[in-house]
Design an enzyme around this catalytic site. Structure first.
Site, PDB file in Angstrom:
ATOM      1  CB  CYS A   1      27.973  -6.705   3.395  1.00 55.45           C
ATOM      2  SG  CYS A   1      26.286  -6.597   2.812  1.00 55.45           S
TER       3      CYS A   1
HETATM    4  C1  BEZ Z   1      26.726  -6.184  -1.442  1.00 57.63           C
HETATM    5  O1  BEZ Z   1      26.911  -6.165  -0.239  1.00 57.63           O
HETATM    6  O2  BEZ Z   1      27.635  -5.921  -2.228  1.00 57.63           O
HETATM    7  C2  BEZ Z   1      25.379  -6.540  -2.028  1.00 57.63           C
HETATM    8  C3  BEZ Z   1      24.520  -7.379  -1.327  1.00 57.63           C
HETATM    9  C4  BEZ Z   1      23.287  -7.705  -1.877  1.00 57.63           C
HETATM   10  C5  BEZ Z   1      22.920  -7.190  -3.110  1.00 57.63           C
HETATM   11  C6  BEZ Z   1      23.789  -6.326  -3.786  1.00 57.63           C
HETATM   12  C7  BEZ Z   1      25.018  -6.001  -3.236  1.00 57.63           C
END
Ligand code: BEZ
Length: 219
Positions: free
Chosen positions: A46
């Site tokens: 994100c």
């Molecule tokens: C991420 O943004 O890296 C992420 C968020 C939730 C689960 C897995 C990865």
């Protein structure tokens, strides 16, 4: 995916954001808007996505398109997280608002919930959903990616360009189309009408079926 999808009207929800409280339609202001959700603040993928969206913002703005992010943490958390996002993608400024949705009520209404992802307390998380909302507040396109797959902003921009093209002319964009490539004339347009509306001309592909349905032009 159950819930609102292509063709549906986005509800005019009141949202709390990093830019204050507003109703969605006031933000959309009868223009095109890309709304995109993230599973959670301070998560690695994100953080890269928010920075890339900020880096592409000038391209969206050139096209008159606004951005609106969503994540299910609160506004204070979003504001702290933005510092990380801007440090990770140097030169980017997250100037678009990010909606806070700790109760998940908004993401549920916008069909952005990931059925599989949960936080450590068992609460549902947003997926990487993205709706492109048209000037009539209806969803024109939706992507739904799982948490493990970061989105490609080149594709978001390419899809946006396709939607803008199809909203202006009676055309569609073929596979792997990019800005400047020929477009196809919609099947609903007769050859007679095509001669009128595409005075620059068009090419009809000669196919084994003999059916003259694949007509290319430049707009
Ligand atoms: C991420 O943004 O890296 C992420 C968020 C939730 C689960 C897995 C990865």
């Amino acid at each position: 995916m159950p819930g609102i999808t292509i063709g549906d009207t986005v509800p005019n929800l009141e949202v709390e954001t990093t830019h204050g409280k507003f109703k969605l339609y006031d933000y959309f202001n009868n223009g095109w808007t890309i709304v995109f959700s993230h599973p959670a603040d301070f998560t690695p993928v994100c953080t890269t996505e928010l920075g890339k969206m900020a880096a592409y913002l000038p391209e969206f703005e050139k096209r008159g398109v606004k951005l609106l992010g969503f994540s299910c943490d609160d506004v204070q958390s979003h504001k702290e997280w933005i510092k990380d996002v801007e440090a990770y993608t140097p030169g980017c400024k997250v100037t678009y608002p990010i909606v806070a949705d700790p109760s998940r009520e908004i993401i549920k209404q916008l069909n952005m919930v990931d059925p599989n992802e949960r936080d450590s307390s068992g609460n549902q998380l947003p997926s990487r959903a993205l709706h492109i909302v048209g000037s009539d507040n209806k969803i024109k396109l939706s992507f739904l990616y799982p948490a493990t797959t970061g989105r490609n902003m080149d594709e978001v921009l390419r899809a946006m360009d396709s939607l803008l093209k199809a909203s202006k002319y009676k055309v569609a964009t073929p596979a792997n189309w990019k800005q400047g490539d020929p477009v196809v004339i919609s099947p609903q347009v007769s050859n007679e009408e095509a001669k009128q509306v595409f005075p620059q001309g068009f090419e009809t592909k000669n196919l084994p079926s003999g059916k003259e349905y694949l007509r290319l032009t430049n707009v």
